[in-house]
Design an enzyme around this catalytic site. Structure first.
Site, mmCIF file in Angstrom:
data_model
loop_
_atom_site.group_PDB
_atom_site.id
_atom_site.type_symbol
_atom_site.label_atom_id
_atom_site.label_comp_id
_atom_site.label_asym_id
_atom_site.label_seq_id
_atom_site.Cartn_x
_atom_site.Cartn_y
_atom_site.Cartn_z
ATOM 1 N N GLY A 85 0.856 -1.183 0.000
ATOM 2 C CA GLY A 85 0.000 0.000 0.000
ATOM 3 C C GLY A 85 0.891 1.230 0.000
ATOM 4 O O GLY A 85 1.070 1.913 -1.003
ATOM 5 N N TYR B 110 0.922 8.411 15.591
ATOM 6 C CA TYR B 110 2.122 7.562 15.684
ATOM 7 C C TYR B 110 3.389 8.355 15.960
ATOM 8 O O TYR B 110 4.468 7.777 15.983
ATOM 9 C CB TYR B 110 2.363 6.804 14.372
ATOM 10 C CG TYR B 110 1.162 6.153 13.754
ATOM 11 C CD1 TYR B 110 0.575 5.012 14.320
ATOM 12 C CD2 TYR B 110 0.617 6.654 12.575
ATOM 13 C CE1 TYR B 110 -0.514 4.410 13.714
ATOM 14 C CE2 TYR B 110 -0.470 6.050 11.971
ATOM 15 C CZ TYR B 110 -1.034 4.935 12.556
ATOM 16 O OH TYR B 110 -2.115 4.335 11.955
ATOM 17 N N CYS C 207 -8.907 21.804 18.482
ATOM 18 C CA CYS C 207 -8.788 22.052 19.923
ATOM 19 C C CYS C 207 -8.240 20.837 20.658
ATOM 20 O O CYS C 207 -8.944 20.211 21.457
ATOM 21 C CB CYS C 207 -10.149 22.464 20.471
ATOM 22 S SG CYS C 207 -10.783 23.868 19.550
ATOM 23 N N GLU C 208 -7.021 20.463 20.351
ATOM 24 C CA GLU C 208 -6.320 19.367 21.020
ATOM 25 C C GLU C 208 -4.840 19.708 20.997
ATOM 26 O O GLU C 208 -4.331 20.120 19.945
ATOM 27 C CB GLU C 208 -6.477 18.046 20.240
ATOM 28 C CG GLU C 208 -7.874 17.573 20.062
ATOM 29 C CD GLU C 208 -8.154 16.259 20.783
ATOM 30 O OE1 GLU C 208 -7.259 15.720 21.456
ATOM 31 O OE2 GLU C 208 -9.302 15.811 20.649
ATOM 32 N N TYR D 188 -2.320 6.602 3.893
ATOM 33 C CA TYR D 188 -2.901 6.775 5.225
ATOM 34 C C TYR D 188 -3.010 8.250 5.599
ATOM 35 O O TYR D 188 -2.878 8.626 6.751
ATOM 36 C CB TYR D 188 -2.086 5.989 6.277
ATOM 37 C CG TYR D 188 -1.894 4.545 5.881
ATOM 38 C CD1 TYR D 188 -2.961 3.665 5.901
ATOM 39 C CD2 TYR D 188 -0.651 4.069 5.446
ATOM 40 C CE1 TYR D 188 -2.803 2.344 5.499
ATOM 41 C CE2 TYR D 188 -0.492 2.756 5.043
ATOM 42 C CZ TYR D 188 -1.570 1.891 5.075
ATOM 43 O OH TYR D 188 -1.417 0.593 4.673
HETATM 44 N N1 LLP Z 1 -2.007 -6.182 3.952
HETATM 45 C C1 LLP Z 1 -2.587 -6.175 5.161
HETATM 46 C C2 LLP Z 1 -3.287 -7.377 5.621
HETATM 47 C C3 LLP Z 1 -2.523 -5.027 5.973
HETATM 48 O O1 LLP Z 1 -3.092 -5.029 7.165
HETATM 49 C C4 LLP Z 1 -1.827 -3.865 5.494
HETATM 50 C C5 LLP Z 1 -1.754 -2.652 6.311
HETATM 51 C C6 LLP Z 1 -1.248 -3.929 4.212
HETATM 52 C C7 LLP Z 1 -1.352 -5.096 3.474
HETATM 53 C C8 LLP Z 1 -0.536 -2.757 3.594
HETATM 54 O O2 LLP Z 1 0.572 -2.360 4.323
HETATM 55 P P1 LLP Z 1 1.557 -1.235 3.714
HETATM 56 O O3 LLP Z 1 2.220 -1.813 2.483
HETATM 57 O O4 LLP Z 1 0.743 -0.057 3.372
HETATM 58 O O5 LLP Z 1 2.517 -0.957 4.804
HETATM 59 N N2 LLP Z 1 -2.157 3.714 9.389
HETATM 60 C C9 LLP Z 1 -0.795 3.221 9.505
HETATM 61 C C10 LLP Z 1 -0.559 1.978 8.697
HETATM 62 C C11 LLP Z 1 -1.533 0.848 8.979
HETATM 63 C C12 LLP Z 1 -1.273 -0.382 8.160
HETATM 64 C C13 LLP Z 1 -2.369 -1.372 8.289
HETATM 65 N N3 LLP Z 1 -2.253 -2.531 7.485
HETATM 66 C C14 LLP Z 1 0.159 4.350 9.152
HETATM 67 O O6 LLP Z 1 -0.296 5.435 8.805
HETATM 68 O O7 LLP Z 1 1.374 4.182 9.233
#
Ligand code: LLP
Length: 416
Positions: free
Chosen positions: A278, A319, A345-346, A374
């Site tokens: 992703g 994070y 307001c945080e 994200y």
């Molecule tokens: N596959 C599964 C089953 C997942 O849970 C995720 C991400 C991905 C693929 C894709 O991961 P990536 O390639 O994007 O790292 N909100 C957080 C990241 C949460 C990731 C959740 N799962 C942030 O902003 O860093």
């Protein structure tokens, strides 16, 4: 103060361009706060992954959660990507852009009956099943609908990945996947069932992982299941996503090295490798444009108050993530230290803390970099703030791919 490479961003005559378009003109045309994506970077990131997998049988399923804008999904579909989805909502999105169902994998620890039904009806490649209960429900719904139920077990490989604890998923203490000891029993159950079809094995150990080691360890774990159940139809090895990118000065995950390691371990085998990237596809392909509202100076602390905040980009607040922030007009010296904060307001509403910033004044425009993954996906309406518009840049053309919400939109769903 230079934008990192790979973002299709550069200063030309002191003005920040995205591809062939000056960001200033985009801000003037569409307003701020505004998410801006570059098509070129998305396509290049996707192709770089594909190039490294050239000589393997493989499928790259873009993880929709990172950025689910329909236009971005379409760009990736046109490149030949499959999709990794985690909800009925994401399924509706990929079906809307006419994605090929045989290239869709459905992950997630809490699939509902309706979501399972939707996946069965769509005829997706496989459900990545995360518990015994889910496998039973999948079987029951397949029987009820008279449809086959292709599945993989998402195994929890109990591998530690060095990343933020909130986005680490591959250890027994995490809610995700099925314990290694239990997975065999579930495959046996699948083999005995008339509806369930063994299709693969899956894992996903976390996100923003910079080191190849944990991926290879996890891969060895799932490969063992593949060897055991190859004869029963297990042909897809899904390693998940999580490939880390550079936000500050980190070295991104060396994808070529990972691909080499996977190839060595797969030698001679006839599996298909599935990846679910992703962030590594859209992360550095997006930025958030914001306008400075006020500059508050004080002997012990300075604040740059901007028109965007944690409702648009929550990663710094959630994070403690770093996002580079640069002015649209090139300034060579860093002038002062400040927190870059939003109007919410945080006290947690910050986009940068104690950052050396260029001299800025009210009205100036700033680009918050590496916000393509994200970013909008996690945006909220906190403080009744409409979510930003989204624009896709393609060379010198720009397209509005997500309308700016209005306060009327927000209130329209409420009764009074
Ligand atoms: N596959 C599964 C089953 C997942 O849970 C995720 C991400 C991905 C693929 C894709 O991961 P990536 O390639 O994007 O790292 N909100 C957080 C990241 C949460 C990731 C959740 N799962 C942030 O902003 O860093």
């Amino acid at each position: 103060m230079r934008p990192a490479s790979g973002q299709c961003l550069e200063y030309r005559h002191g003005e920040l361009f995205c591809e062939e378009t000056p960001l200033q003109s985009i801000a003037e045309r569409y307003g701020t706060p505004l998410y801006v994506y570059t098509k070129k970077a998305i396509v290049e990131n996707y192709r770089a992954i594909r190039r490294n997998l050239d000589d393997l049988s493989s499928l790259t399923c873009y993880s929709v959660k990172a950025n689910s804008n329909l236009s971005i999904l379409k760009v990736l579909r046109d490149e030949g990507a499959g999709f990794d989805i985690v909800s009925g909502g994401e399924m509706a999105r990929v079906l809307k852009i006419h994605a090929d169902p045989s290239r869709i994998v459905f992950s997630g620890v809490g699939k509902t009956m309706d979501e399972i039904d939707a996946g069965l009806r769509a005829g997706i490649l496989m459900f990545n099943v995360e518990s015994e209960d889910e496998l039973f429900l999948l079987e029951a719904r397949a029987r009820h609908l008279g449809l086959p139920a292709p599945f993989a077990i998402r195994v929890n490989p109990d591998v530690e990945a060095e990343t933020h604890p909130y986005i680490s998923t591959g250890q027994t203490i995490h809610k995700f996947g099925v314990a290694k000891e239990d997975a065999c029993g579930l495959y046996q159950r699948g083999i005995r069932s008339r509806e369930l079809q063994v299709r693969g094995v899956a894992c996903h150990i976390g996100s923003q992982i910079l080191d190849v080691g944990p991926f290879l360890k996890a891969f060895e774990e799932i490969l063992a299941f593949a060897v055991a159940f190859r004869g029963e139809g297990l042909e897809n090895l899904d390693l998940g996503g999580g490939f880390g990118i550079s936000y500050e000065d980190e070295k991104p995950l060396e994808f070529a090295l990972l691909a080499e390691g996977l190839k060595t371990r797969m030698r001679g085998a006839t599996y298909r490798l599935i990846l679910e990237p992703g962030r590594s596809i859209v992360g550095n392909a997006g930025l958030l444009l914001t306008r400075v509202l006020y500059v508050k100076r004080h002997p012990i602390k300075n604040f740059i108050v901007v028109d965007s905040g944690m409702s648009d980009l929550v990663r710094p607040a959630l994070y403690g993530s770093f996002h580079e922030i640069i002015p649209l007009r090139e300034v060579n010296a860093r002038a002062f230290r400040a927190d870059v904060v939003g109007p919410i307001c945080e006290t947690g509403d910050f986009l940068a803390q104690d950052r050396e910033m260029a001299e800025v004044r009210a009205g100036d425009l700033l680009a918050i970099l590496t916000a393509g993954a994200y970013g909008y996906a996690l945006a909220s309406n906190y403080n009744t703030r409409p979510r930003p518009a989204e624009v896709l840049v393609d060379g010198s053309r720009t397209e509005l791919i997500g309308f700016r919400e209005t306060v009327e939109n927000l209130m329209a769903r409420e009764a009074f």
